[in-house]
Design a protein around this motif. Structure first.
Motif: not given
Length: 351
Positions: A99, A109, A112, A114-115, A117, A192, A194-198
């Motif tokens: 990033r 996680q 998973n 691909r997930s 935090e 940054t 908050p939120g979900n990002r790829t």
């Protein structure tokens, strides 16, 4: 009652007692129908090598991929996921995302890959540009943090940064200035939202000598199970590889050695299999014996192979069939205790 001599310690034992040594340890890879087991190793040495296999499972890419491909520890009810914690002084893998043109530490996680935090962490750069990461906790003490940094063995710290939740910022900044009092040029960078990002990511592994000992043992036992020369493994030409497997040493004299290349067995112009599998090849050239291993080769991954030189051949005689291979292929669904089967391969050498 049959008696055999262990190729590693020289003790005599009954090879009929016990199941023998799986070429690919079942705790990591599962059991394969049609697998041939090596029976030249006593239970004491075999148990000792089990410690090395724990390192592969808990600190190597094979253990990581097991959690992705198999979903759980073969033969056990408890889900293994991909939470590797390290074993026997070997370091657990580090999960990173890219990033703002720099890597940051994250936590995967369970179940998973691909997930993920973010986690609070220090990022440390040395004089050679190498990156090191230390996870932070809200109540971590200065002494505990200093121990974690010292364990990394960094001789020349050039830059330090920390990423954290805003609620912990004041405490971590205080720790940073106490630990790195000689650094005076501090600056704040934008946070940054908050939120979900790829984001692109990577997994960083630290390979120990013990990891390579476990891989060498798999290659050695595979060769002995299938070789045409009638070797038991205690011959003089294998003295160096036996010593390395049992006691350790310089892995570079055995790994990534030059040798011939072979066609992938997945059809014309196809390099990647449609199902997950492992490929093992052995070949005898004019002056050496080598084994090549692709572990967890699958539809989304072509890992670099391990190429292990087992010995130098004193004889210039090359026997017919001096190259052979096997595919350890996973079933779509387990059949009893078997997660897959072993298939012989017609090994085609590349020019």
């Amino acid at each position: 009652m049959g008696v055999a001599k262990c190729i590693y310690c020289g003790r005599y034992f009954n090879p009929a007692l016990g199941a023998g040594d799986h070429v690919l340890p079942s705790a990591i890879f599962g059991e394969f129908q049609g697998d041939s087991r090596f029976r030249g190793c006593c239970s004491t040495c075999n148990n000792h090598f089990g410690t090395l296999e724990q390192i592969v499972a808990q600190a190597g890419p094979e253990g990581y991929l097991r959690g992705i491909v198999l979903g759980k520890n073969p033969g056990r009810r408890k889900a293994a996921g991909i939470q590797q914690r390290g074993a026997k002084n070997s370091k657990a893998p580090v999960h990173l995302i890219l990033r703002n043109e720099r890597y940051e530490l994250i936590k995967i996680q369970p179940g998973n890959f691909r997930s993920a935090e973010p986690v609070d962490h220090f990022r440390i750069l040395d004089g050679d540009g190498n990156e090191y990461f230390v996870q932070l906790y809200p109540n971590i003490t200065r002494e505990r943090l200093q121990e974690a940094i010292d364990s990394l063995g960094i001789s020349d710290i050039r830059e330090v940064a920390f990423d954290c939740d805003s609620s912990h910022y004041t405490y971590y900044k205080k720790l940073s200035k106490e630990l790195f009092s000689s650094m005076t040029n501090w600056r704040n960078e934008p946070g940054t939202e908050p939120g979900n990002r790829t984001l692109p990511g990577r997994v960083k592994f630290t390979f120990s000598t013990d990891y390579f000992r476990a891989i060498a043992k798999m290659a050695f036992h595979y060769y002995l199970v299938h070789c045409r020369r009638g070797y038991a493994g205690d011959e003089m030409q294998f003295k160096a590889i036996r010593s390395f497997i049992k006691c350790g040493g310089d892995y570079e004299q055995f790994f990534d050695q030059p040798g011939p290349r072979f066609h992938m067995p997945f059809g014309e112009n196809t390099f990647v299999p449609t199902k997950w599998c492992h490929l093992l090849w052995a070949y005898e050239t004019e002056n050496q014996v080598l084994v090549e291993m692709y572990l967890f080769l699958g539809p989304e991954l072509v890992p670099p192979p391990h190429r292990i030189q087992l010995c130098k051949l004193s004889s210039e005689l090359v026997l017919p069939g001096g190259a052979w291979g096997h595919r350890f292929r996973y079933f779509s669904q387990a059949k009893g205790r078997y997660l897959g089967c072993v298939e012989p391969l017609d090994v085609g050498r590349l020019a």
